[in-house]
Design a protein around this motif. Structure first.
Motif, PDB file in Angstrom:
ATOM      1  N   UNK A 147      -3.196  35.438  24.162  1.00  0.00           N
ATOM      2  CA  UNK A 147      -2.425  34.192  24.102  1.00  0.00           C
ATOM      3  C   UNK A 147      -2.499  33.478  25.448  1.00  0.00           C
ATOM      4  N   UNK A 148      -2.703  32.186  25.412  1.00  0.00           N
ATOM      5  CA  UNK A 148      -2.726  31.376  26.630  1.00  0.00           C
ATOM      6  C   UNK A 148      -1.328  30.853  26.963  1.00  0.00           C
ATOM      7  N   UNK A 149      -1.136  30.501  28.225  1.00  0.00           N
ATOM      8  CA  UNK A 149       0.113  29.880  28.684  1.00  0.00           C
ATOM      9  C   UNK A 149      -0.188  28.407  28.952  1.00  0.00           C
ATOM     10  N   UNK A 150       0.539  27.527  28.297  1.00  0.00           N
ATOM     11  CA  UNK A 150       0.317  26.085  28.440  1.00  0.00           C
ATOM     12  C   UNK A 150       1.551  25.389  29.006  1.00  0.00           C
ATOM     13  N   UNK A 151       1.280  24.326  29.773  1.00  0.00           N
ATOM     14  CA  UNK A 151       2.325  23.400  30.266  1.00  0.00           C
ATOM     15  C   UNK A 151       3.383  24.085  31.116  1.00  0.00           C
ATOM     16  N   UNK A 152       2.998  25.062  31.935  1.00  0.00           N
ATOM     17  CA  UNK A 152       3.950  25.709  32.833  1.00  0.00           C
ATOM     18  C   UNK A 152       4.141  24.845  34.076  1.00  0.00           C
ATOM     19  N   UNK A 153       5.411  24.706  34.489  1.00  0.00           N
ATOM     20  CA  UNK A 153       5.745  23.945  35.695  1.00  0.00           C
ATOM     21  C   UNK A 153       4.949  24.503  36.876  1.00  0.00           C
ATOM     22  N   UNK A 154       4.356  23.615  37.682  1.00  0.00           N
ATOM     23  CA  UNK A 154       3.502  24.044  38.801  1.00  0.00           C
ATOM     24  C   UNK A 154       4.271  24.819  39.865  1.00  0.00           C
ATOM     25  N   UNK A 195       4.370  33.030  35.702  1.00  0.00           N
ATOM     26  CA  UNK A 195       4.836  33.956  34.668  1.00  0.00           C
ATOM     27  C   UNK A 195       4.524  35.376  35.135  1.00  0.00           C
ATOM     28  N   UNK A 196       5.590  36.234  35.163  1.00  0.00           N
ATOM     29  CA  UNK A 196       5.406  37.623  35.575  1.00  0.00           C
ATOM     30  C   UNK A 196       4.864  38.414  34.383  1.00  0.00           C
ATOM     31  N   UNK A 197       3.628  38.867  34.502  1.00  0.00           N
ATOM     32  CA  UNK A 197       2.984  39.615  33.421  1.00  0.00           C
ATOM     33  C   UNK A 197       2.330  40.870  33.990  1.00  0.00           C
ATOM     34  N   UNK A 198       2.682  42.030  33.406  1.00  0.00           N
ATOM     35  CA  UNK A 198       1.983  43.256  33.758  1.00  0.00           C
ATOM     36  C   UNK A 198       0.683  43.370  32.974  1.00  0.00           C
ATOM     37  N   UNK A 199       0.721  42.895  31.728  1.00  0.00           N
ATOM     38  CA  UNK A 199      -0.451  42.905  30.859  1.00  0.00           C
ATOM     39  C   UNK A 199      -0.548  41.553  30.140  1.00  0.00           C
ATOM     40  N   UNK A 200      -1.759  41.181  29.693  1.00  0.00           N
ATOM     41  CA  UNK A 200      -1.887  39.927  28.943  1.00  0.00           C
ATOM     42  C   UNK A 200      -1.050  39.968  27.667  1.00  0.00           C
ATOM     43  N   UNK A 201      -0.615  38.764  27.244  1.00  0.00           N
ATOM     44  CA  UNK A 201       0.100  38.649  25.975  1.00  0.00           C
ATOM     45  C   UNK A 201      -0.921  38.693  24.843  1.00  0.00           C
ATOM     46  N   UNK A 232      14.554  34.653  32.769  1.00  0.00           N
ATOM     47  CA  UNK A 232      14.031  35.380  31.613  1.00  0.00           C
ATOM     48  C   UNK A 232      14.313  34.550  30.364  1.00  0.00           C
ATOM     49  N   UNK A 233      13.291  34.369  29.534  1.00  0.00           N
ATOM     50  CA  UNK A 233      13.416  33.542  28.341  1.00  0.00           C
ATOM     51  C   UNK A 233      12.953  34.353  27.128  1.00  0.00           C
ATOM     52  N   UNK A 234      13.757  34.305  26.061  1.00  0.00           N
ATOM     53  CA  UNK A 234      13.493  35.133  24.878  1.00  0.00           C
ATOM     54  C   UNK A 234      13.026  34.292  23.703  1.00  0.00           C
ATOM     55  N   UNK A 235      12.306  34.960  22.815  1.00  0.00           N
ATOM     56  CA  UNK A 235      11.882  34.383  21.532  1.00  0.00           C
ATOM     57  C   UNK A 235      11.122  33.065  21.684  1.00  0.00           C
ATOM     58  N   UNK A 236      10.137  33.066  22.565  1.00  0.00           N
ATOM     59  CA  UNK A 236       9.253  31.910  22.687  1.00  0.00           C
ATOM     60  C   UNK A 236       8.220  31.995  21.559  1.00  0.00           C
ATOM     61  N   UNK A 282       9.482  36.226  27.943  1.00  0.00           N
ATOM     62  CA  UNK A 282       8.743  36.083  29.204  1.00  0.00           C
ATOM     63  C   UNK A 282       9.712  35.918  30.363  1.00  0.00           C
ATOM     64  N   UNK A 283       9.195  36.190  31.559  1.00  0.00           N
ATOM     65  CA  UNK A 283       9.991  36.003  32.786  1.00  0.00           C
ATOM     66  C   UNK A 283       9.177  35.139  33.723  1.00  0.00           C
ATOM     67  N   UNK A 284       9.842  34.114  34.267  1.00  0.00           N
ATOM     68  CA  UNK A 284       9.189  33.229  35.239  1.00  0.00           C
ATOM     69  C   UNK A 284       9.805  33.419  36.610  1.00  0.00           C
TER      70      UNK A 284
END
Length: 337
Positions: A253-260, A264-270, A306-310, A332-334
């Motif tokens: 899954x790609x991440x789109x339109x994230x504030x510059x 996004x804190x990711x240990x592994x790809x979504x 931390x944001x849930x159910x995206x 996800x967590x930003x």
């Protein structure tokens, strides 16, 4: 005595002489007038004619004509009757006058036909000008000034609705069924016209490049002078198709339109573990994972946290239908950069 008679005779003679002189003067005056008129009569007549023509020319130069286009209104249509023929909508109003006239001409005109006490059938009706303007001093021509109108009995009828389609799918799929809701309409109009109508069609529904079942909300294509109790219907087109399920696994899954300002804190790809599509068998070999685009749209996230159910958003070819996606939500967590 004799002397008086002589005197009286003298007076009579004098009076006769006086009257004769007056008569001679009158004759001379008449002859002068006659000679004045008849002498060089042709020249004088020509001058008079030229003067009259000059007068008409000058007056014509001051004459003008202006045309107005007025919408025709039909008023006081009797109850249970209606107009069964096409009525000319615009009337030409021609105003003629002189430029030196002191009358003020209106900016526009309005016309109407009054059908009070009109009878069933075809008749000629007079075109009238609205009464809020004084027309007495205007030279007005109305074209046409009388119009034929056919009045017929107003009736109602329930008829089925039929969908009209144009175009074909690129696969040449046959239509299995068309479901219309509602399936009937109550139409009203002139008795003579309603009696010849057994169904009402929709406006054309374009099926070009449609691959799967297709739904739309479309208008009815009502004939002129016909009204309906409904104007829109829901149409569902079911194709006679042979489909096949196709499954894709472990799609990144790609991440789109994230504030510059954020990461996004990711240990592994979504990863989406399973994505199931329904595709026509003729196109199964045409679709691959490269035709799919899965992403999280983070445009509404502006702060670290931390944001849930995206929800996962999916772009797939138009000829495919999404049946299942697992998982369909992610947490996800930003953090700030």
């Amino acid at each position: 005595m004799i002397r008086n008679k002589i005197q009286s005779e003298r007076e009579k003679i004098k009076e006769k002489i006086k009257n004769k002189r007056t008569e001679l003067k009158s004759i001379k005056s008449y002859r002068k007038i006659y000679n004045l008129i008849t002498k060089r009569f042709q020249i004088k007549l020509l001058c008079l004619l030229m003067a009259f023509i000059l007068f008409l020319y000058v007056r014509y130069q001051q004459e003008f004509s202006k045309d107005y286009i007025a919408k025709l209104d039909i008023i006081n249509i009797p109850s249970k009757l209606l107009i069964a023929n096409n009525i000319q909508e615009n009337i030409t109003i021609t105003v003629r006058g002189f430029r030196d006239s002191k009358h003020e001409y209106p900016m526009e005109f309005s016309t109407y036909i009054d059908l009070t006490n009109a009878q069933l059938g075809s008749n000629m009706y007079r075109v009238n000008l609205s009464e809020d303007i004084d027309y007495k001093n205007l030279n007005i021509i109305i074209t046409p000034n009388r119009i034929p109108i056919v009045l017929d009995e107003l009736v109602y009828k329930t008829v089925p609705i039929q969908a009209t389609t144009i175009g074909t799918t690129s696969l040449g799929l046959d239509i299995e069924n068309i479901i219309i809701n509602p399936s009937n309409a109550i139409i009203s109009g002139p008795k003579n016209l309603i009696s010849s109508i057994n169904k009402i069609n929709t406006v054309p529904l374009d099926l070009t490049d449609k691959y799967l079942d297709y739904s739309a909300r479309i208008r009815l294509n009502l004939p002129k002078n016909i009204k309906s109790d409904i104007s829109l219907v829901d149409v569902n087109v079911l194709f006679n198709k042979d489909t096949e399920k196709i499954e894709f696994n472990d799609i990144v899954i790609n991440i789109n339109n994230l504030d510059s300002r954020l990461n996004v804190k990711l240990e592994n790809p979504l990863i989406v573990q399973k994505l199931v599509l329904e595709v026509n068998k003729n196109l199964v070999t045409n679709i691959s994972e490269s035709d799919l685009s899965l992403y999280l749209n983070l445009k509404n996230i502006t702060n670290a946290g931390i944001y849930s159910n995206i929800s996962v958003e999916v772009n797939i070819p138009t000829y495919a239908k999404l049946l299942n996606i697992e998982p369909s939500f992610f947490d996800i967590e930003t953090e700030s950069r």
